[in-house]
Design a protein around this motif. Structure first.
Motif, PDB file in Angstrom:
ATOM      1  N   LYS A  58     -48.575  71.809  37.204  1.00 13.92           N
ATOM      2  CA  LYS A  58     -47.841  70.557  36.978  1.00 13.92           C
ATOM      3  C   LYS A  58     -46.573  70.807  36.171  1.00 13.92           C
ATOM      4  O   LYS A  58     -45.531  70.225  36.463  1.00 13.92           O
ATOM      5  CB  LYS A  58     -48.742  69.536  36.286  1.00 13.92           C
ATOM      6  N   GLN A  97     -42.834  69.979  37.364  1.00 17.10           N
ATOM      7  CA  GLN A  97     -41.985  69.140  36.510  1.00 17.10           C
ATOM      8  C   GLN A  97     -40.688  69.856  36.151  1.00 17.10           C
ATOM      9  O   GLN A  97     -39.623  69.251  36.160  1.00 17.10           O
ATOM     10  CB  GLN A  97     -42.743  68.740  35.240  1.00 17.10           C
ATOM     11  N   LYS A 130     -38.304  69.534  38.687  1.00 22.66           N
ATOM     12  CA  LYS A 130     -37.986  68.126  38.914  1.00 22.66           C
ATOM     13  C   LYS A 130     -38.513  67.629  40.261  1.00 22.66           C
ATOM     14  O   LYS A 130     -37.858  66.881  40.972  1.00 22.66           O
ATOM     15  CB  LYS A 130     -36.491  67.865  38.773  1.00 22.66           C
ATOM     16  N   GLU A 175     -41.427  65.517  42.168  1.00 21.17           N
ATOM     17  CA  GLU A 175     -42.462  64.506  41.984  1.00 21.17           C
ATOM     18  C   GLU A 175     -43.676  64.885  42.804  1.00 21.17           C
ATOM     19  O   GLU A 175     -43.563  65.449  43.891  1.00 21.17           O
ATOM     20  CB  GLU A 175     -41.940  63.134  42.420  1.00 21.17           C
ATOM     21  N   TYR A 176     -44.840  64.564  42.266  1.00 22.26           N
ATOM     22  CA  TYR A 176     -46.083  64.903  42.948  1.00 22.26           C
ATOM     23  C   TYR A 176     -47.116  63.819  42.692  1.00 22.26           C
ATOM     24  O   TYR A 176     -46.997  63.028  41.759  1.00 22.26           O
ATOM     25  CB  TYR A 176     -46.612  66.257  42.470  1.00 22.26           C
ATOM     26  N   THR A 177     -48.121  63.818  43.539  1.00 25.58           N
ATOM     27  CA  THR A 177     -49.266  62.939  43.360  1.00 25.58           C
ATOM     28  C   THR A 177     -50.431  63.814  42.935  1.00 25.58           C
ATOM     29  O   THR A 177     -50.763  64.786  43.612  1.00 25.58           O
ATOM     30  CB  THR A 177     -49.604  62.201  44.667  1.00 25.58           C
TER      31      THR A 177
END
Length: 86
Positions: free
Chosen positions: A19, A23, A26, A28-30
């Protein structure tokens, strides 16, 4: 837009590293915490991606199975991650 899914456990250090890398980039993830249904989700992912999956994290980018943290890090370092991203 990219579709990034990461299957995690609350106590997994490699999940945290994955994660943090996403991050830092930059991206985005679920996140799906699978602590309560670990065996079921691993079985579903194994079937879907024709891999024997027994650990977390499991990372999928734009419906492409990446693997775990070391796989993600290697793809980032060798430039292959950019090829999966839109």
């Amino acid at each position: 837009m990219n579709k990034i899914e990461i299957y995690t456990s609350a106590t997994c250090p490699y999940c945290i590293k994955s994660k943090k890398l996403l991050q830092m980039l930059k991206l985005e993830y679920t996140e799906y915490n699978i602590d309560d249904k670990f065996d079921t989700i691993c079985e579903e992912l194994s079937s879907k991606y024709n891999k024997q999956i027994q650990t977390v994290p499991q990372i999928i980018i734009n419906d492409n199975y990446v693997g775990g943290y070391t796989d993600l890090e290697a793809m980032y370092k060798n430039g292959k991650l950019n090829k999966l991203l839109h």
